[in-house]
Each structure stands twice: as C-alpha cells, then as structure tokens.
Design a protein around this motif. Sequence first.
Motif, PDB file in Angstrom:
ATOM      1  N   ALA A 554      -6.060 -73.148  20.058  1.00  0.00           N
ATOM      2  CA  ALA A 554      -6.739 -73.815  21.173  1.00  0.00           C
ATOM      3  C   ALA A 554      -5.775 -74.737  21.900  1.00  0.00           C
ATOM      4  CB  ALA A 554      -7.929 -74.609  20.647  1.00  0.00           C
ATOM      5  N   GLN A 557     -10.228 -77.222  26.622  1.00  0.00           N
ATOM      6  CA  GLN A 557     -11.179 -76.742  27.623  1.00  0.00           C
ATOM      7  C   GLN A 557     -11.470 -75.252  27.470  1.00  0.00           C
ATOM      8  OE1 GLN A 557      -9.344 -78.020  31.316  1.00  0.00           O
ATOM      9  NE2 GLN A 557     -10.412 -79.990  31.221  1.00  0.00           N
ATOM     10  N   GLY A 558     -11.587 -74.801  26.232  1.00  0.00           N
ATOM     11  CA  GLY A 558     -11.943 -73.411  25.974  1.00  0.00           C
ATOM     12  C   GLY A 558     -10.813 -72.424  26.142  1.00  0.00           C
ATOM     13  N   ALA A 559      -9.603 -72.896  26.385  1.00  0.00           N
ATOM     14  CA  ALA A 559      -8.462 -72.013  26.575  1.00  0.00           C
ATOM     15  C   ALA A 559      -7.644 -71.931  25.283  1.00  0.00           C
ATOM     16  CB  ALA A 559      -7.585 -72.499  27.722  1.00  0.00           C
ATOM     17  N   PHE A 560      -7.019 -70.768  25.073  1.00  0.00           N
ATOM     18  CA  PHE A 560      -6.205 -70.532  23.891  1.00  0.00           C
ATOM     19  C   PHE A 560      -4.873 -69.914  24.320  1.00  0.00           C
ATOM     20  CE2 PHE A 560     -10.457 -70.773  22.304  1.00  0.00           C
ATOM     21  CZ  PHE A 560     -10.365 -71.230  20.998  1.00  0.00           C
ATOM     22  N   GLY A 567      -2.196 -66.201  27.522  1.00  0.00           N
ATOM     23  CA  GLY A 567      -3.363 -67.062  27.450  1.00  0.00           C
ATOM     24  C   GLY A 567      -4.618 -66.249  27.206  1.00  0.00           C
ATOM     25  N   GLU A 569      -9.170 -66.627  26.906  1.00  0.00           N
ATOM     26  CA  GLU A 569     -10.361 -67.464  27.052  1.00  0.00           C
ATOM     27  C   GLU A 569     -11.602 -66.675  26.668  1.00  0.00           C
ATOM     28  OE1 GLU A 569     -10.972 -69.456  30.720  1.00  0.00           O
ATOM     29  OE2 GLU A 569      -8.887 -70.097  30.937  1.00  0.00           O
ATOM     30  N   ARG A 571     -15.668 -66.076  26.752  1.00  0.00           N
ATOM     31  CA  ARG A 571     -16.590 -66.223  27.879  1.00  0.00           C
ATOM     32  C   ARG A 571     -17.263 -67.599  27.844  1.00  0.00           C
ATOM     33  NH1 ARG A 571     -21.505 -65.947  25.649  1.00  0.00           N
ATOM     34  NH2 ARG A 571     -21.776 -64.739  23.733  1.00  0.00           N
ATOM     35  N   GLU A 572     -17.749 -68.011  28.992  1.00  0.00           N
ATOM     36  CA  GLU A 572     -18.492 -69.266  29.070  1.00  0.00           C
ATOM     37  C   GLU A 572     -19.713 -69.202  28.154  1.00  0.00           C
ATOM     38  OE1 GLU A 572     -18.016 -72.123  30.489  1.00  0.00           O
ATOM     39  OE2 GLU A 572     -16.141 -71.623  31.515  1.00  0.00           O
ATOM     40  N   ARG A 577     -15.397 -70.896  21.745  1.00  0.00           N
ATOM     41  CA  ARG A 577     -14.584 -71.765  22.594  1.00  0.00           C
ATOM     42  C   ARG A 577     -14.205 -73.072  21.899  1.00  0.00           C
ATOM     43  NH1 ARG A 577     -14.571 -70.328  28.081  1.00  0.00           N
ATOM     44  NH2 ARG A 577     -14.242 -72.490  28.737  1.00  0.00           N
ATOM     45  N   SER A 595      -5.353 -65.448  32.430  1.00  0.00           N
ATOM     46  CA  SER A 595      -5.525 -65.313  30.990  1.00  0.00           C
ATOM     47  C   SER A 595      -6.305 -64.051  30.659  1.00  0.00           C
ATOM     48  CB  SER A 595      -6.269 -66.531  30.425  1.00  0.00           C
ATOM     49  OG  SER A 595      -5.521 -67.714  30.601  1.00  0.00           O
ATOM     50  N   ARG A 597      -9.251 -62.029  28.712  1.00  0.00           N
ATOM     51  CA  ARG A 597     -10.654 -62.324  28.431  1.00  0.00           C
ATOM     52  C   ARG A 597     -10.962 -61.852  27.014  1.00  0.00           C
ATOM     53  NH1 ARG A 597     -14.277 -59.371  32.526  1.00  0.00           N
ATOM     54  NH2 ARG A 597     -13.229 -57.623  31.526  1.00  0.00           N
TER      55      ARG A 597
END
Length: 858
Positions: A554, A557-560, A567, A569, A571-572, A577, A595, A597
């Motif tokens: 991580a 903000q939910g990004a890896f 990169g 991410e 899903r919302e 996350r 990034s 998905r």
Amino acid sequence: MIRTDALDQLPVRTAVPALRRALGDHGAAVLCAPPGTGKTTLVPLVLAGLTGGGPARRVVVAEPRRIAARAAARRMAWLLEESVGERVGFTVRGERRVGPGTVVEVVTTGVLLQRLQRDQELAGVDVVVIDECHERHLDADTVAAFLLDVRETVRPELRLVAASATTDAEGWARLLGDAPVVEAPGVSHPVEVVWAPPPSPVRPPHGMRVDPALLAHVAAVVRRALVERDGDVLCFLPGVGEIGRVAGQLTGVDAEVLQVHGRAPAAVQDAVLAGSGGGRRVVLATSVAESSLTVPGVRVVVDSGLAREPRVDHARGLSALTTVRASQAAGRQRAGRAGREAPGVVYRCWERAEDGRLARFPSPEIKVADLAAFALQAACWGDPDASGLSLLDPPPAGAMGAAREVLEAIGAVDAAGRVTSRGVRMSRLGLHPRLARALLDGAAQVGGRRAAEVVALLGEEPPREYGDDLAAALRAARRGGDGYAARWRQEVRRLSAALDGASRSGAPSGGGAAGAPSGGGAAGVPSGGGTGVSDDVAVGLVAALAFPERVARARGQGAFLMASGTGAEPREGSGLRGAPWLAVAVADRPAHAVSARVRLAAVVDEDTARLAAGHLRSAGEEVGWADGDVVARAVERLGAIELSVRALRQPAPDLVREALLEGLRTEGLGLLRWSRDAEQLRLRLAFLHRVRGAPWPDVSDGALLACADVWLEPALSRARRRADLARIDAGQALRVLLPWASGEAARLDELAPERIEVPSGSRVRVEYGGEQPVLAVKVQELFGLRETPRVAGVPVLVHLLSPAGRPAAVTADLASFWREGYRAVRAELRGRYPKHPWPEDPASMEATRLTSARLRGR
C-alpha cells in the motif's frame, strides 16, 4: 450398425480417396473442408477403417477445446450407433471416456501435448488429425511441431493431417514437408448477409471492456431476428460476461435462451448440441461455437464482431485476455453456422465498410501470448529456445526471454535454459508454470488440499459475484452450487490426485526454485503441512507464489505498488483497499490508465511477500539524483518495493559521480557556474565548430552532456552535491575540450578572437551568438576602415552605433556602406550629435573616440 445414410450425406466423402492417396504417398496432408462437410466426424472414422474399405488404424483427433472434443466423439459414436467409450472415445482435462476397443480418440491439444512429453513415439497411434488448425492456438502449433519432430526422428510412418475450414493451406503444406492439399466441396446453403451497425457510434473495446451500448444493440438485433426470420438464433459474443449481460436483456423473448461457453456445464453443452425440443432457441455463445460443432436448428447468426485473444505486457508482468475485432476468417466461420442445414442469414453488427479493414486471420497465439508454458514444453522436449522446432511463426525473442526469466525464477529451468527435474514435474501437472510452482511449493506450506483449492481458483477466474477478495471467493466456491463451483471441485480433485501421485512416487513436493520456500514459512505459516493455517493466510501465500512480481504494498489512498513496478488499485468500495499488502492474482490495465485495475487479490503480510518473492529481494547502496540533489541511501527492495531505507554517510565516490552526471542530464548544464566569459568561450567554440569543423569540438547541450565525464574532470570528482556543481567554473572546464593535441588550441584567439581592435584603438567585444559574429561599434571609430573585419574567414556583421551607443545601421560590407548608406546616417545624426565629426568622406577620415572640439584641441 453404421448410419450409412447420414455418412453418405457428408460432402467430405468425395475427398476421402485423395486424402488416402496423399497419406499413402507423403504421410501427411492438409485437408481444407468448409463447415458442415464432415471433416471432424467422417474422416477419422474412415482413416481408422471403421467405415469399411481400409486397413484398421488407431486415430487420435486433436481439438482446440473440450466442448468440441466431447461433441465430436459423441457425433462419431452416434454415426456408429454406439456409446462413447466403445470404438470412439474422448479425453479432456478431468474427464476420460475410452475403452479397450477404442480406436478413435478425440483429445484436446493440451492433453496430446502431455501425452507426447510422456511418450514421444505415441506408441500404438497410426494417424493424428490436428483439427481447426486455422485458429492458431499455441498448443496446436506446438503439437504440430512436436509431431513433425517425431516423424523425422523416430516415427516416419506416423501419418499427420492438418484439417481446417479456413486456413493458410500453403503455409501448413510447407510446414508438413510440401504435403498435398486436399480440398472438399462445401454443402453450404446460401447465407444472406444483413448489415446491422449500431444506430450511433460505440466506444471501441479495450482490455476486457465492451461498450454496454453495443451489447444493448446486439440484444436488439437478436429480438429483430426472431421477428424477421424463422429458426433458432446463434449469437456470437466475446466472453462469458457479455453473454450474461445480453441474456439479461433478452428476458421475455418468445424463445429459450441458452448460454454456451467453455465454462458451461457439460449437460448444458450437450443440451444445446442435441437440438430443439420444438420451441425456438437463442444460443448465446463465445468462439467455441465457431468450429467443430453443429448447433441443430440454427438458421440465423447474430455476430457482435468481437473476440477475445491473449495479450501479455512483459514490462508490467500482466497477461490476460483482451477484446479485439474478430478476423475476416472468424466472420466467415460464424456466418457459415447459419447455412449448415438450410439457407440462412447472418446479421453483422458493424458497418459494411469496416469489413474489408478487418484482419484476414486471427493473431497467432505464439505472437501475442505469454510463452512461459510454451517455453517449458520446448525445454522438456530438449529444445529450450525452440530454434529446432518447425513452427509457422517463430516465437518472438523478447517474449521467449521473458518466459525464460520466469521459468528460471521458479526453478523449472537452469541458467542455460535446460529443464530441471522440478520443471518436468511442473509440465506434467497440466497447469501454467506459475500455477504449478504455487501448487508444489504451496503444498509444502499450507497442505496439498488447500494449495489445490487455491490453484483451482487461480486457474479459472471465479464469477464476478464471488467478489475480488480471493479468500472470500474460496469460501464461496466451497459452498456454491453453481456450474463454476462444480468445475472447481473437479479441478481440486485432479490437482490433489496429482500431488498424491507425486508423494507416492517419493518425489518432493517443493524446493529447488530460486526464491522457493524452504526451511520456514511466513508469519502464521508453519513449514511442512500447514494444517493450522487459516484460509486467508493460505490463499495469500499460494497466490503470491503464483505471481510473486504482483505482490503489492500500500502507498496510500487505496493505491498499491507491485513488485514489478506497476501501480495497482482495487475498485472503489473494495475491502482490499485498506490492506497493507496484497497478492494480486488478476489485474488489467485499462487504456490510458496510470495504474492496473485489481480484479482479484488476497491480503498478505510482509513476511508472506518476502517468502513468495524471495528471488526479487535485493539490498545495496543506491546513489542517485532525486528531488534536485544527490540522494544516497542503503535500500532493501522487493522488486520495485522499498522495504527499508537508511541514509548513507559515505557513499562510494563513483556512485556519487554517476548521480551528479544524472543530475546534469536531468536538469541541464545550468547547474554549473556560467560567467560571461564562460558563455562567450562556448559561443566562440560553437562558431568554430560550425565554420571549421574538426578538430574544434561540438559544444551543444547534447554533446556536452554526452561527454560531461570528460570535460568536467577533475572538478566533478571533488563534487558531492548540487551546491558543488554550482561552484564549478564551466569556462575553465570547457578548455579541456580545446584541440590541444593538434596545436590548434593556440589559434583560438586568432581564429575567434574575444575582441577586435578597431581603427580608433578600442578593443571591441565580438558577440558570437548568431549566424555571423557581431561587432557593435560607434561609427566614428571605424572611419578609415575600408574592408569589413573577418574572423575565421567569415565577415562580421557590423552594428554601427550613434555617439550615444544606439543602433544606427547594420552592414556586412563596410565599403558599400561608406559609399551608399553613410550619407543617410550622416544626414539623420549630424544635427542630433553636432559635437561629433561627420565627414563627407569617412573612408579617408581618421577614426576617433573623441568629439570634434577635443580633436581640434589635440
């Protein structure tokens, strides 16, 4: 009894004599027969001697898909009025229906590959038919290459037939040793083409995404076809997801809606192929229905024009299916389904003008797919680089290099590319090498059954409703009653049996791989059995073992960030996350996205990531240019992921030097101190390089940066940070580049003087920034000078100034100026500057820096 009436109706029978002659004379042949002619069903029976009139032979038919293999075997058994498993049988992954009297066996190309690796002679087999070779699946190409090798070395009597409806017949004929091409007439009934493009533009497909507007349009065309035409409707869509969405939009139609794809239960596939019970049907299918199958009752085809092909992004370590426009050959195959039994119609959901721009044939998988499995097969065959294999298309060097790296990392091949005993085991599991590694090494850590469960999930992506958390998907599969869960349980049993067989043979289940677990597990993962391991831990470890370069940390903000450097991410709204680490199993990178998905992943911890991706771990000093200065750190990494960082007090001088050079390349030569003299020297050298060439050096930005390590020594060796660069006198450093060896350096002031002495005695600076050197001097100081001064043979551009130093005229020809231009300047300026001399004949006047009064007083 044989159903002779049905056999007599198959048009391919007219080509049988020529096929027999070709096999008798050459041992190989290419059979081109349109859909519905019986090439898949009659030809194997004839070659096996089951229809009379020929010697008895054992025939193996290789099909690209399980559904086609089962259907072909059932059709041939029906023609013989027998049950499958008597004289005709089939073998696909996880299912085998053969008996002691079986002489025609239909197998998938994957099964045949495994068989060839175990028994290169194919003992007892007389003829092999590679069906639907036009589809250019990687397994089919590999099977053909191996069989040709077998014919050439140990089984010259083995007969080969490459069969297809639409193919590069000449290419296959050359590949089979200039084999004859036998063509069978078609029975195709006329098929009307109706062009049915969407009413408004739709977005082109990218990745796995298809514009919902196109799917809605396809559903509308199906409804239209049901109204306008009789018979069943066969609709081609790219994948299972699109089939489900179109099926949802066909609720309420006056027809039974069926879904056919590789994941559909065998019972559903059989029901579709058995024909209608009286009512109309809409069959939504992927490309599995393009060939080797006849769907009874179909008179209408609706073609979305899309297909799925494998793609791999070696730089990011991502491979997946992607949606593409179907080829012209696929379009012909699909349309032919409407005319197999009677005249039909095809509705094509694209503009007629687009048709001619489509690719002629599908992309060969060997050109676009992940080649790790192919490279392992080639290594097991004894040809690691596949250079000795007869292939229609050679594997791309870059893809083979990436595959070799994967295989070496998991211990399947050694540094020379030769297969290891571990690699042989992997190749016989019927899995991608990554999954084979996860099964073998995971079994040692979390237990064989648990490892098999996770690998079965990874082998066939779960339905979307299972969610994106792999551990949750495992629990859903265990309790599920759907078709996916049934296939998953069957695959778990197969993999568990494979592991049990290896254990009984005394072979170790893991070890030997670079970075493979040995002597201890991750946090919460005991070594050797893993009976006390939770599902979440087990799932994460096995997924990480399969895709070690996709372990991701991580970064807020939910990004890896994955170990591969890509990169990622979820899903919302995904529960993934908030995890500190992930093992990403499935990801794609949408067009223009920064990034990847994440579509399926498991939560892991750092210890698990270290364990699974140990071969990616590195530690060392890193000195580079970052944030505008030299940064020196001791870093431990897992691929691109920084595990720990500490500042270095005394970094290695050569690394500092490289960092400073990197800074210069990044931010430019402005990091150095450029005095006016230094800038002037550079301009003088640039002028000489332009007008005289060698040995005068090129001092453009690019040239200076390219040799910065030369002209900035020794000043660069004493620098440690940005501030030190700012103290380097660039002009002094530049003098290193002067042509000292030839002696020309001594002529610098002669050829490109910094100043020129004018008739008044003043030494005036020459500016070298333009195309011509510029000499800016007051008019009175040039009186008496008849010719324009030159530097390096080039006349200077004289900027004549007023007594106040303002521009009055510009000339590169003083003689002409005195004759013609001076009068206008004199008339304009003598009234403004009456105290200065303005003679009528300046060429004969003595130059001066003084006013008229001071001249008189001398």
